[in-house]
Structures are given as C-alpha cells and as structure tokens.
Design an enzyme around this catalytic site. Structure first.
Site, PDB file in Angstrom:
ATOM      1  CG  HIS A   1      -1.941  -1.133   1.155  1.00  0.00           C
ATOM      2  ND1 HIS A   1      -2.607  -1.597   2.276  1.00  0.00           N
ATOM      3  CD2 HIS A   1      -2.346  -1.924   0.119  1.00  0.00           C
ATOM      4  CE1 HIS A   1      -3.392  -2.607   1.915  1.00  0.00           C
ATOM      5  NE2 HIS A   1      -3.246  -2.832   0.625  1.00  0.00           N
TER       6      HIS A   1
ATOM      7  CB  SER B   1      -8.817  -6.865  10.405  1.00  0.00           C
ATOM      8  OG  SER B   1      -8.722  -5.991   9.260  1.00  0.00           O
TER       9      SER B   1
HETATM   10  N1  APR Z   1      -0.374  -6.816  17.917  1.00  0.00           N
HETATM   11  C1  APR Z   1      -0.872  -7.565  16.899  1.00  0.00           C
HETATM   12  N2  APR Z   1      -2.068  -7.335  16.316  1.00  0.00           N
HETATM   13  C2  APR Z   1      -2.784  -6.298  16.797  1.00  0.00           C
HETATM   14  C3  APR Z   1      -2.348  -5.470  17.855  1.00  0.00           C
HETATM   15  C4  APR Z   1      -1.076  -5.764  18.418  1.00  0.00           C
HETATM   16  N3  APR Z   1      -0.571  -5.037  19.431  1.00  0.00           N
HETATM   17  N4  APR Z   1      -3.311  -4.523  18.092  1.00  0.00           N
HETATM   18  C5  APR Z   1      -4.306  -4.755  17.200  1.00  0.00           C
HETATM   19  N5  APR Z   1      -4.002  -5.828  16.443  1.00  0.00           N
HETATM   20  C6  APR Z   1      -4.776  -6.433  15.354  1.00  0.00           C
HETATM   21  C7  APR Z   1      -6.269  -6.192  15.409  1.00  0.00           C
HETATM   22  O1  APR Z   1      -6.888  -7.163  16.231  1.00  0.00           O
HETATM   23  C8  APR Z   1      -6.649  -6.353  13.930  1.00  0.00           C
HETATM   24  O2  APR Z   1      -6.907  -7.708  13.616  1.00  0.00           O
HETATM   25  O3  APR Z   1      -4.339  -5.832  14.161  1.00  0.00           O
HETATM   26  C9  APR Z   1      -5.396  -5.885  13.190  1.00  0.00           C
HETATM   27  C10 APR Z   1      -5.540  -4.504  12.593  1.00  0.00           C
HETATM   28  O4  APR Z   1      -6.543  -4.565  11.599  1.00  0.00           O
HETATM   29  P1  APR Z   1      -6.840  -3.254  10.727  1.00  0.00           P
HETATM   30  O5  APR Z   1      -6.937  -2.073  11.633  1.00  0.00           O
HETATM   31  O6  APR Z   1      -7.981  -3.589   9.813  1.00  0.00           O
HETATM   32  O7  APR Z   1      -5.497  -3.043   9.873  1.00  0.00           O
HETATM   33  P2  APR Z   1      -5.068  -3.779   8.541  1.00  0.00           P
HETATM   34  O8  APR Z   1      -5.562  -5.197   8.507  1.00  0.00           O
HETATM   35  O9  APR Z   1      -3.624  -3.548   8.383  1.00  0.00           O
HETATM   36  O10 APR Z   1      -5.857  -2.923   7.414  1.00  0.00           O
HETATM   37  C11 APR Z   1      -5.560  -3.240   6.057  1.00  0.00           C
HETATM   38  O11 APR Z   1      -6.843  -1.289   5.388  1.00  0.00           O
HETATM   39  O12 APR Z   1      -7.380   0.911   5.717  1.00  0.00           O
HETATM   40  C12 APR Z   1      -6.624   0.052   4.952  1.00  0.00           C
HETATM   41  O13 APR Z   1      -4.679   0.561   3.775  1.00  0.00           O
HETATM   42  C13 APR Z   1      -5.161   0.346   5.066  1.00  0.00           C
HETATM   43  O14 APR Z   1      -3.320  -1.209   5.026  1.00  0.00           O
HETATM   44  C14 APR Z   1      -4.579  -0.939   5.633  1.00  0.00           C
HETATM   45  C15 APR Z   1      -5.609  -1.978   5.245  1.00  0.00           C
END
Ligand code: APR
Length: 235
Positions: free
Chosen positions: A108, A176
C-alpha cells in the site's frame, strides 16, 4: 543467490505497529473512527481535497520519525539468520526496514516516498518531511504521497502472490484480513505450508487453512512463533 534456508513469508498489517504507537484502522479508537476513509485514503478524496489528505499523511510521517520498531518487527528481522524471510506489509511505515528486515514488499505504498500524480513509477524519497498539497518535482510535475488509496490498483500484489506460493512457512501478523486484494493472499498458500496467525483478537480465516493461532500482541506472538520454529530447526 539461492540459500538452503526455508522461505518464511510474513503478511503484516497495522497491528504489528500498534506497540510502536500507531493506531490501527479498525480497532476501537482506530483511525477509521477518527477520519472517513473516503476523505483521507481514497483517490476521490485526493481530487476532492488534496490539502486534507496531504495533512493526514504529514501527521503520520511526523509520528513515524519519532516511532521505534517493536519486538515484533525486530524478531522478524532476526529470523533472517535462520530463514529466507520475506515481509509483505500493508503498512506504509518503515519500521520493518528500521528493525533490519532486508526483504520488505509494501502493498500500500510508503510514507517516506512521494510520486508524480500522473506517473506512478516516478517515485522520490522525501524522508519524514512535510509535503505541500500542490508540491511539484524538479520537472514541474505535481506530486502526491506514494500511498495506494482505496479505488486504486495494488501493483505489488502479483509479486506478493508469488512469494506466498513459494512460502514454506507463512505468518499473518496484525491484520484483520478484510481489505482485498491483500486479504486474498491466504488463498495462494500451498496446502503444506506451515501457517501462523498472530493477533490478540479473533480474525476470520477459512477453517481449511489450518492456521496455528497465537492469540497475542505482535511482540509476544512473534517471540512464541520464533521459539516454536527454532525448536523445529534445532530439535
Ligand atoms: N499486535 C498484533 N495485532 C494487533 C495489535 C497488536 N498489538 N493490536 C491490534 N491488532 C490487530 C487487530 O486485532 C486487527 O486484527 O491488528 C489488526 C488490525 O486490523 P486493521 O486495523 O484492519 O489493519 P489492517 O488489517 O492492516 O488494514 C488493512 O486497510 O485501511 C486500509 O490501507 C489500510 O493497510 C490498511 C488496510
């Protein structure tokens, strides 16, 4: 250079950088509670209000300069001693690189880079400095943050799928798995790939994928995975 090391592919998301002080997107208190995705992370948002989006990424870039990699990033880098480690990250921070990982594929984009609005392959390093919303490069071409926004293609996804297909060991760390095409990478796994999922919360993955789920934050979960993998190697 070919190595006899097993290929370990890690697909990381915002969660791996949470312990470095970055908000995730979809947790409670996450970025998408504070901002509308359309306003700060979509190509339509850029054409509607480039200043708002430029300021959003300027704030993240300023935060990144002060942030430090956590043990999740560091242990993945240390595992390069034992495995051919390939990081596929959805994150735009440079914490994997600063932890010492040498093979990082950004799906990204990257906060520390900008690109020409009309040429996605014209990319320049800008470090941690602010951009102005009407900034131009030395050729007079308008620049934008080098970020893949919603509504745009993910050029690195083909290479990412190739890496996942070549993985002997695979780990999803802090994602997620709700945003495609990144989330679809789990379907490129070979059936005999040893797979881990490290996340403090439950993440929906197809049951037939048979992940070893480590219900921990990244710094602890990656350490547990490392211990299990090294025990397999050292017996
Ligand atoms: N350690 C590990 N995992 C964690 C922690 C932690 N300390 N804190 C939160 N999480 C987990 C959450 O439970 C969740 O499953 O990290 C995940 C974050 O999910 P999202 O916020 O959806 O982030 P991500 O999956 O990276 O989103 C994908 O969406 O908005 C777009 O471009 C953006 O790259 C991003 C994409």
């Amino acid at each position: 250079m070919t190595t006899n090391k097993k290929c370990l592919v890690a697909l990381t998301g915002a969660g791996i950088s949470a312990e470095s002080g970055f908000k995730t997107f979809r947790d409670s208190g996450g970025l998408w509670e504070e901002y509308s995705v359309e306003d700060v992370a979509s190509i339509e948002g850029w054409y509607r209000n480039p200043k708002l989006m430029t300021d959003f990424y300027n704030d993240l870039r300023t935060q990144l300069e002060k942030a430090q990699p956590n043990d999740g990033h560091k242990i993945l880098a240390e595992l390069e001693e034992y495995f051919d480690v390939r990081i596929i990250t959805q994150n735009v921070d440079n914490l994997h690189e600063r932890a010492g990982s040498t093979n990082v594929l950004h799906l990204h984009g990257e906060l520390t880079k900008a690109r020409a609005v009309n040429n996605e392959n014209k990319i320049i390093d800008i470090g941690y400095r602010n951009m102005s919303y009407d900034e131009k490069d030395s050729d007079g071409e308008l620049l934008r943050p080098h970020i893949v926004w919603f509504g745009e293609a993910v050029p690195a996804i083909t290479e990412a799928a190739r890496l996942v297909r070549s993985a002997d060991i695979f780990a999803v760390i802090g994602s997620s798995l709700v945003v495609y095409p990144a989330a679809g990478l789990v379907h490129d796994l070979r059936s005999n790939t040893e797979s881990f999922l490290i996340d403090p919360k439950e993440v929906q993955v197809p049951a037939w994928l048979n992940f070893r789920v480590i219900r921990e934050v990244a710094s602890k979960g990656v350490a547990i995975m490392r211990d299990e993998l090294l025990k397999e190697i050292k017996g």
